[in-house]
Each structure stands twice: as structure tokens, then as C-alpha cells.
Scaffold this active site. Structure first.
Site, PDB file in Angstrom:
ATOM      1  N   CYS A 267      16.976  11.440  66.166  1.00 49.25           N
ATOM      2  CA  CYS A 267      17.699  12.496  66.469  1.00 49.25           C
ATOM      3  C   CYS A 267      18.943  12.170  67.365  1.00 49.25           C
ATOM      4  CB  CYS A 267      16.741  13.395  67.450  1.00 49.25           C
ATOM      5  SG  CYS A 267      16.017  12.676  68.515  1.00 49.25           S
TER       6      CYS A 267
ATOM      7  N   SER B  44      20.185   4.471  74.748  1.00 42.17           N
ATOM      8  CA  SER B  44      19.372   5.499  74.704  1.00 42.17           C
ATOM      9  C   SER B  44      19.997   6.775  75.451  1.00 42.17           C
ATOM     10  CB  SER B  44      17.884   5.469  75.045  1.00 42.17           C
ATOM     11  OG  SER B  44      17.259   4.582  74.152  1.00 42.17           O
TER      12      SER B  44
ATOM     13  N   PHE C 170      11.924   4.025  75.026  1.00 38.82           N
ATOM     14  CA  PHE C 170      11.816   3.047  73.993  1.00 38.82           C
ATOM     15  C   PHE C 170      11.396   3.695  72.573  1.00 38.82           C
ATOM     16  CE2 PHE C 170      11.717   0.182  77.764  1.00 38.82           C
ATOM     17  CZ  PHE C 170      12.468  -0.574  77.252  1.00 38.82           C
TER      18      PHE C 170
ATOM     19  N   GLN D 285      11.673   2.838  65.266  1.00 38.58           N
ATOM     20  CA  GLN D 285      12.586   3.233  64.253  1.00 38.58           C
ATOM     21  C   GLN D 285      13.156   1.903  63.881  1.00 38.58           C
ATOM     22  OE1 GLN D 285      13.183   6.224  63.350  1.00 38.58           O
ATOM     23  NE2 GLN D 285      12.123   7.357  64.670  1.00 38.58           N
TER      24      GLN D 285
ATOM     25  N   GLY E 267       6.008  22.617  64.777  1.00 39.78           N
ATOM     26  CA  GLY E 267       6.501  21.069  64.088  1.00 39.78           C
ATOM     27  C   GLY E 267       5.563  20.352  65.418  1.00 39.78           C
ATOM     28  N   THR E 268       4.855  19.219  64.662  1.00 37.41           N
ATOM     29  CA  THR E 268       3.984  18.487  65.717  1.00 37.41           C
ATOM     30  C   THR E 268       4.128  16.990  65.307  1.00 37.41           C
ATOM     31  OG1 THR E 268       2.226  18.929  63.903  1.00 37.41           O
ATOM     32  CG2 THR E 268       2.031  19.981  65.704  1.00 37.41           C
ATOM     33  N   GLY E 269       5.462  16.621  64.893  1.00 37.90           N
ATOM     34  CA  GLY E 269       5.971  15.035  64.990  1.00 37.90           C
ATOM     35  C   GLY E 269       5.749  14.582  66.211  1.00 37.90           C
TER      36      GLY E 269
ATOM     37  N   GLY F 296       7.133  16.624  69.112  1.00 40.97           N
ATOM     38  CA  GLY F 296       6.311  17.952  69.386  1.00 40.97           C
ATOM     39  C   GLY F 296       5.075  17.510  70.020  1.00 40.97           C
TER      40      GLY F 296
END
Length: 418
Positions: A58, A113, A119, A124, A193-195, A198
Site C-alpha cells: 500500500c 517505511s 516490518f 513482501q 476486508g480481512t487481509g 483488516g
């Protein structure tokens, strides 16, 4: 042995954009999902790129890879996203060779960041490496670099308090809710949204608000049920989204959709509604701002929330930077050795051939010639000569590519490039 090295003919680049210059809307235009990353990998491979790593979060989208010119990587990104080259260049950064290596270390250890010490990015990088490996685009250089960055990240976590305290986008969003909403325990909260974000938001909400009126909606119901089960929360179907928004006092949107999923048309709220959009690209249309009783807050505003935790974290930056330098030095040492090892080995072979010829010639010519002594003496001279060359190539002031070329020309070396 093929040498993956940094040279003027085939440079290592990091190209990308981040929250620093690109707002959420622009970042959204260059956001990549897994199928898009796979397409970039396939395309790059067809064009002869032999090492590439792609990350998209993001807060940033970045490509790390080998190319003759960074535009090859920029074009690969723009071909797979709605964003244009012109838009990219307005907010982009391009790092080359050692600067690109340093940038990956800074990113992977949370120093770059949006929230210092976050972290999340290292997972990723691991995923990016996994995709590179799958497409046979993780050459030894990329593999070694990723491992070095992961090692630095682990050490910083273990040896410093750079990631201490609860500071993350999820925590910032809950902090915002606690600061702006009174009587929080009695409000209806809807999480869409439950990523990862979320899920973290959900945990933080339960921990800090004592609220059990939380409803979860996810496109895949099973994922929502999985989280809801842990905390005894309500789960509703995706088709119930509009009805549930009507009941909600707070709506948290954390989906991974590429286009907005919540718009003005979905909202008929007669009471105040606070919407937090934690998604990139944005998943809540700006038109909801036209509604009098709706407040919309996006991830970028939340990430500006600083507190004592961040101040404490800043104190550990020098220690983190020292760890990075140590690990990076080891990586550069490996890289330098790898870069000139084939040439030094070929030089050693050439000198050994000359030695054998000379010893053979003199053993026939000189009657009391001591071959053992000649072998020992010649071997020591060869070691000293090759060491001189190796030290010269390690020197920071030297253009290694030019020196390697010259050594090969002078000694007429044939390098095995398999």
C-alpha cells in the site's frame, strides 16, 4: 560459472515510487496484484532480463533488476498498470548499482517505511523473491541480496527496539477512532476486508475499545469466519454490505480491490458515519465526502499520527544503520569476489601454463636444475602477482570493469562464461 555483476554494461537498478512523493491515488495507479507481477516477470524474461524482483504494497511499488537502461524496468511497470510513464517520472526514484543495493536494505529493514520500523515489508520481499524464483528470475545476485536484507532485518528486530510498541497502520486507525469517537463500546463497527491490515485492525479494535459490536464482511466468507471465530464476532455475506453500512457508526475498509468498492450510492446513513479507508488503491470513492454526515479518513492521514512510540524508535536508527552496514559490507565483499573471481582464476591458469613451459624449458637446458625448488619459487611469485591484482580490483577508487577488461587483454585470457 556465469558472473552476475554490477558493470557499466549490465547494471542493477531499483525503480519505484512510494508514499514520500506519490499520494494514495497515484500509488493506486501503479499498484500490482500477483497476476500482474507474474506478467511482468514473463515479459522481462522474454526480453532477456536475467534477474528481477517486484514488490507492491500500500505504500510503494518497486522493481529491482538488471537492465542496460532503467527505462526497460519503468516500461515493464507502466505496461502492466493504468499509470503512464509521464505520471511515474513525476514521483519516481531510480537507484543504480550500490545505491540500489542500499535502497533495498533501507526498505527491507523498516527505515524507509511510512511508519518507522514497520516490518511488514520484509514479508513482501520474501513473497517477491518466491515469485522471482518461480519464474527463474532469481539469479545468485538477487538471491544473495534478499537473504542479506532478511538477515539485517532479523538482526535489527533482535538487537534494537526499532519496532517496539504498537505502531502500525492498524494501530493508527484504532487510535484515530478512540480519539474521535465517544462512547466507543456501544458503537456498531463494520470491517470490510480481512487481509493483513483488516485482521490487525480487528485485533487492535477488540484490544483497545472493549467493543464486541463488530461485524466482518469479506468477498470470501470463509476468511471472515476464520477471524470472527477467534473473537466471537458476527459475519455477514458480501451481498449484505449495503444493509450493514446503514447500521454502522464506523466503517473500516481494508480490501485489496483494484477499484473503489464503496461509493456514495451505497450509503444511506441518517446518523454520523466515520469511514476509514486503509486500502491502496483507494477503495472508497471521494464522492462520499458530499454526504453531510460522513467523515472519510484515508491511510495517508492515519500514517501521519506520531506518538511517543515513534520518538522512542528514532533513537535506535543509528544502531539499525550500523547493523545494515555490517551485513551490506559482507554482501559487497561476496559481490566483489564474484565479480573478478573468473578473471583472477583465468590469470592464475595462464601464469601456471607459463610456469610449466619455463620449468620444462630450463630443466632441459640446465644440467643440475632443481625442479622442486623452481616449482615452489614460481608458485609463490604467482600467488603474489594474483594477490596484487585482486587487491587492485577490490580498491574503491578503481573502475573494476575497465581493469578487468585490461587484464583480459594484456594476458589474452579466455573466460568461461557458462
Amino acid at each position: 560459472m556465469r558472473s552476475y555483476h554490477i558493470s557499466r554494461h549490465n547494471s542493477f537498478y531499483a525503480i519505484g515510487l512510494s508514499y514520500k512523493k506519490a499520494d494514495a491515488e497515484v500509488r493506486g495507479k501503479f499498484s500490482l496484484d500477483v497476476p500482474a507481477i507474474d506478467r511482468i516477470m514473463v515479459q522481462a524474461k522474454e526480453q532477456g532480463v536475467d534477474g528481477l524482483l517486484v514488490i507492491s504494497t500500500c505504500n510503494r511499488t518497486e522493481l529491482y533488476g538488471f537492465a542496460q537502461h532503467p527505462f526497460q524496468l519503468i516500461k515493464a511497470l507502466c505496461d502492466e498498470t493504468p499509470g503512464s510513464v509521464e505520471e511515474f517520472q513525476e514521483v519516481a526514484y531510480v537507484f543504480k548499482n550500490h545505491d540500489a543495493i542500499s535502497h533495498m536494505f533501507k526498505v527491507g529493514t523498516g527505515l524507509d517505511s511510512q511508519i518507522l520500523g514497520d516490518f511488514e515489508i520484509i514479508s513482501q520481499i520474501k513473497q517477491g523473491f518466491y515469485r522471482a524464483k518461480k519464474h527463474e528470475m532469481a539469479n545468485p545476485f538477487i538471491e544473495r541480496l534478499c537473504n542479506a536484507v532478511i538477515q539485517a532485518s532479523k538482526r535489527i528486530k533482535n538487537e534494537t527496539e526499532l519496532s517496539s510498541g504498537a505502531t502500525s497502520v492498524a494501530f493508527a486507525s484504532v487510535k484515530y477512532i478512540l480519539n474521535h469517537v465517544s462512547d466507543i463500546e456501544n458503537k456498531n463497527i463494520l470491517l470490510f476486508g480481512t487481509g493483513k491490515i483488516g485482521r490487525n485492525t480487528c485485533e487492535n479494535l477488540i484490544k483497545h475499545s472493549n467493543n464486541s459490536h463488530i461485524t466482518l464482511i469479506n468477498r470470501t466468507r470463509a476468511k471472515a469466519e476464520d477471524i470472527a471465530g477467534k473473537f466471537h464476532l458476527t459475519v455477514k455475506d458480501y451481498g449484505d454490505l449495503q444493509t450493514e453500512i446503514r447500521k454502522a457508526d464506523i466503517l473500516v475498509v481494508a480490501t485489496g480491490a483494484q477499484l473503489p468498492t464503496v461509493s456514495k450510492a451505497l450509503i444511506y446513513s441518517k446518523k454520523p458515519l466515520l469511514i476509514l479507508d486503509l486500502s491502496v488503491p483507494k477503495n472508497v470513492s471521494d464522492d462520499v465526502r458530499e454526504l453531510d454526515n460522513v467523515t472519510l479518513v484515508h491511510l495517508d492521514q492515519l500514517s501521519r499520527i506520531t506518538d511517543d512510540t515513534l520518538t522512542k524508535r528514532k533513537a535506535f536508527i543509528p544502531k539499525a544503520e550500523n547493523i545494515i552496514e555490517e551485513v551490506k559490507k559482507e554482501f559487497i565483499k561476496w559481490l566483489e569476489t564474484r565479480k573478478f573471481a573468473p578473471v583472477i582464476n583465468a590469470l592464475k591458469e595462464k601464469l601456471n601454463t607459463m610456469k610449466a613451459e619455463e620449468i620444462d624449458f630450463h630443466s632441459k637446458k640446465i644440467s643440475d636444475f632443481n625442479q622442486d625448488q623452481a616449482e615452489i619459487l614460481s608458485e609463490r611469485i604467482i600467488q603474489k602477482i594474483t594477490k596484487q591484482f585482486a587487491n587492485h580490483l577490490k580498491s574503491a577508487e578503481v573502475d573494476t570493469a575497465d581493469s578487468l577488461e585490461l587484464i583480459q587483454k594484456v594476458f589474452q585470457l579466455e573466460i568461461d562464461s557458462k
